[in-house]
Write an enzyme that holds these catalytic residues in place. Structure first.
Site, PDB file in Angstrom:
ATOM      1  N   SER A  94       0.875  -1.179   0.000  1.00 22.52           N
ATOM      2  CA  SER A  94       0.000   0.000   0.000  1.00 22.52           C
ATOM      3  C   SER A  94       0.910   1.225   0.000  1.00 22.52           C
ATOM      4  O   SER A  94       1.542   1.520   1.010  1.00 22.52           O
ATOM      5  CB  SER A  94      -0.864   0.040   1.258  1.00 22.52           C
ATOM      6  OG  SER A  94      -1.547  -1.168   1.434  1.00 22.52           O
ATOM      7  N   LYS A 169      -7.333   1.597  -2.293  1.00 22.27           N
ATOM      8  CA  LYS A 169      -6.806   1.135  -1.001  1.00 22.27           C
ATOM      9  C   LYS A 169      -6.802   2.279   0.026  1.00 22.27           C
ATOM     10  O   LYS A 169      -7.137   2.081   1.199  1.00 22.27           O
ATOM     11  CB  LYS A 169      -5.396   0.569  -1.202  1.00 22.27           C
ATOM     12  CG  LYS A 169      -4.664   0.200   0.070  1.00 22.27           C
ATOM     13  CD  LYS A 169      -5.324  -0.938   0.834  1.00 22.27           C
ATOM     14  CE  LYS A 169      -4.626  -1.149   2.184  1.00 22.27           C
ATOM     15  NZ  LYS A 169      -5.198  -2.243   2.961  1.00 22.27           N
TER      16      LYS A 169
HETATM   17  P1  NAD Z   1       5.777  -6.128   7.428  1.00 29.35           P
HETATM   18  O1  NAD Z   1       6.530  -4.992   8.017  1.00 29.35           O
HETATM   19  O2  NAD Z   1       5.366  -7.283   8.279  1.00 29.35           O
HETATM   20  O3  NAD Z   1       6.617  -6.754   6.185  1.00 29.35           O
HETATM   21  C1  NAD Z   1       7.368  -6.014   5.278  1.00 29.35           C
HETATM   22  C2  NAD Z   1       8.541  -6.872   4.854  1.00 29.35           C
HETATM   23  O4  NAD Z   1       9.319  -6.160   3.867  1.00 29.35           O
HETATM   24  C3  NAD Z   1       9.501  -7.221   5.994  1.00 29.35           C
HETATM   25  O5  NAD Z   1       9.709  -8.614   6.017  1.00 29.35           O
HETATM   26  C4  NAD Z   1      10.789  -6.487   5.628  1.00 29.35           C
HETATM   27  O6  NAD Z   1      11.950  -7.190   6.023  1.00 29.35           O
HETATM   28  C5  NAD Z   1      10.672  -6.449   4.123  1.00 29.35           C
HETATM   29  N1  NAD Z   1      11.513  -5.414   3.512  1.00 29.35           N
HETATM   30  C6  NAD Z   1      11.590  -4.092   3.835  1.00 29.35           C
HETATM   31  N2  NAD Z   1      12.499  -3.473   3.058  1.00 29.35           N
HETATM   32  C7  NAD Z   1      13.004  -4.440   2.229  1.00 29.35           C
HETATM   33  C8  NAD Z   1      13.979  -4.413   1.203  1.00 29.35           C
HETATM   34  N3  NAD Z   1      14.626  -3.288   0.875  1.00 29.35           N
HETATM   35  N4  NAD Z   1      14.264  -5.561   0.550  1.00 29.35           N
HETATM   36  C9  NAD Z   1      13.616  -6.708   0.862  1.00 29.35           C
HETATM   37  N5  NAD Z   1      12.688  -6.803   1.833  1.00 29.35           N
HETATM   38  C10 NAD Z   1      12.386  -5.663   2.499  1.00 29.35           C
HETATM   39  O7  NAD Z   1       4.520  -5.476   6.699  1.00 29.35           O
HETATM   40  P2  NAD Z   1       3.148  -6.199   6.266  1.00 29.35           P
HETATM   41  O8  NAD Z   1       2.187  -6.108   7.384  1.00 29.35           O
HETATM   42  O9  NAD Z   1       3.434  -7.505   5.626  1.00 29.35           O
HETATM   43  O10 NAD Z   1       2.621  -5.150   5.164  1.00 29.35           O
HETATM   44  C11 NAD Z   1       3.181  -5.075   3.852  1.00 29.35           C
HETATM   45  C12 NAD Z   1       2.334  -4.089   3.028  1.00 29.35           C
HETATM   46  O11 NAD Z   1       0.986  -4.572   2.977  1.00 29.35           O
HETATM   47  C13 NAD Z   1       2.266  -2.674   3.629  1.00 29.35           C
HETATM   48  O12 NAD Z   1       2.258  -1.724   2.587  1.00 29.35           O
HETATM   49  C14 NAD Z   1       0.947  -2.684   4.377  1.00 29.35           C
HETATM   50  O13 NAD Z   1       0.409  -1.362   4.494  1.00 29.35           O
HETATM   51  C15 NAD Z   1       0.113  -3.577   3.482  1.00 29.35           C
HETATM   52  N6  NAD Z   1      -0.994  -4.278   4.157  1.00 29.35           N
HETATM   53  C16 NAD Z   1      -0.802  -4.898   5.365  1.00 29.35           C
HETATM   54  C17 NAD Z   1      -1.874  -5.544   5.989  1.00 29.35           C
HETATM   55  C18 NAD Z   1      -1.737  -6.220   7.337  1.00 29.35           C
HETATM   56  O14 NAD Z   1      -2.782  -6.528   7.943  1.00 29.35           O
HETATM   57  N7  NAD Z   1      -0.541  -6.471   7.842  1.00 29.35           N
HETATM   58  C19 NAD Z   1      -3.125  -5.567   5.353  1.00 29.35           C
HETATM   59  C20 NAD Z   1      -3.269  -4.981   4.107  1.00 29.35           C
HETATM   60  C21 NAD Z   1      -2.203  -4.337   3.517  1.00 29.35           C
END
Ligand code: NAD
Length: 283
Positions: A94, A169
């Site tokens: 997002s 979104k």
């Molecule tokens: P999270 O922080 O759990 O996961 C993000 C991942 O990205 C981590 O594992 C991190 O190590 C990795 N990362 C960051 N920088 C990186 C890089 N340079 N190279 C490789 N890996 C890298 O976040 P999440 O909860 O999984 O959310 C991810 C996206 O989905 C966000 O944009 C969030 O807004 C969206 N989202 C999350 C949810 C939820 O309920 N968690 C729901 C809908 C949408």
């Protein structure tokens, strides 16, 4: 299909798992101990985003925020260094709708296709492969990606051109944030006025106030279980995207601005990595 997956957090891990189970060959970055089981299931761990882009035909991103996506796409050892014309990049994070258009144009100049495909449904939806997926891009490119989306989600909609998935979104996040605030106030009110908030929640679930937020997050608020789930820090980011856009569009979003301020308060209290249902603590 050879699929790259970059961003193996709360959401990315189960989403990648579904694609492996469906029989695809996955190329992953960055694999940490919490995502090592994906390699044990047959996926390949890569040492950079460019290696993922070289190995895969379709590259999926599930990263926290706009600067993360920009870094992974265009930074050192990034996707751009590894892609060739004809490859498809799908950003399921997002992020900013405006930045999305810029990223798509830069990849288009390299002959690559781009879809923004952010999701709703949370960790539960990611694990159950029942995510709502909001897509922006060309219809024929959407058609190419749809079989992959169907392995991760259920309600899959092509909203419009590139960036429109992210617009949908942001709209989703406004509704959820304001709903969390409403449920928080209602449950705090019920408790302070002497009623049992658990019983009040149960009663409200049968009427016009019913919602997924009242059901799932109402339960979390009552039991005070705030392990994420969806971090306040990430929802704060989404409301920042809404307010930045509103400023550019000269649009008034007064309640979004108010809940954003409450999230600032929650962050200052050290609640940033708690689930967004912990917004009730800001009251
Ligand atoms: P999270 O922080 O759990 O996961 C993000 C991942 O990205 C981590 O594992 C991190 O190590 C990795 N990362 C960051 N920088 C990186 C890089 N340079 N190279 C490789 N890996 C890298 O976040 P999440 O909860 O999984 O959310 C991810 C996206 O989905 C966000 O944009 C969030 O807004 C969206 N989202 C999350 C949810 C939820 O309920 N968690 C729901 C809908 C949408």
């Amino acid at each position: 299909m050879r699929i790259g997956f970059i961003g193996l957090g709360v959401m990315g891990r189960p989403m990648a798992q579904h694609l492996i189970v469906a029989g695809h060959q996955l190329y992953l970055y960055r694999v940490k101990p919490r995502s090592a089981h994906l390699v044990e299931s047959g996926a390949t761990a890569c040492t950079s985003a460019s290696e993922v882009a070289r190995s895969a035909e379709v590259i999926i991103l599930m990263l926290p925020d706009t600067p993360d996506v920009e870094h992974v796409l265009f930074g050192e050892d990034g996707v751009l260094e590894g892609v060739e014309p004809g490859k498809l990049i799908i950003d399921m994070s997002s992020i900013s709708p405006l930045a999305t258009k810029d990223f798509a144009a830069r990849l288009d100049a390299r002959g690559c296709e781009y879809l923004d495909a952010p999701v709703s449904g949370g960790e539960v939806g990611a694990k159950a492969a029942s995510l709502t997926i909001m897509v922006g891009g060309k219809p024929e490119v959407f058609g190419r990606a749809k079989p992959l989306f169907e392995k991760m989600g259920k309600n899959i909609t092509l909203i419009g051109g590139v960036g429109d998935g992210q617009v949908a979104k942001v709209a989703n996040q406004i509704v959820v944030a304001l709903n969390i605030q409403a449920v928080s106030e209602a449950l705090r009110f019920a408790a302070r006025a002497g009623a049992d908030p658990a019983v009040v929640r149960q009663a409200l679930m049968g009427g016009f106030a019913a919602s997924r937020v009242l059901e799932v997050h109402g339960e979390r608020m009552i039991s005070e279980s705030f392990e994420p789930g969806f971090r306040i820090r990430l929802h704060h980011k989404d409301l920042s995207l809404a307010l930045d856009s509103a400023q550019l569009l000269e649009l008034m979003l007064p309640n979004t601005a108010m809940v954003h301020q409450l999230m600032n308060g929650a962050l200052s209290k050290g609640l940033g990595d708690k689930d967004h249902s912990a917004l009730i603590e800001a009251l």
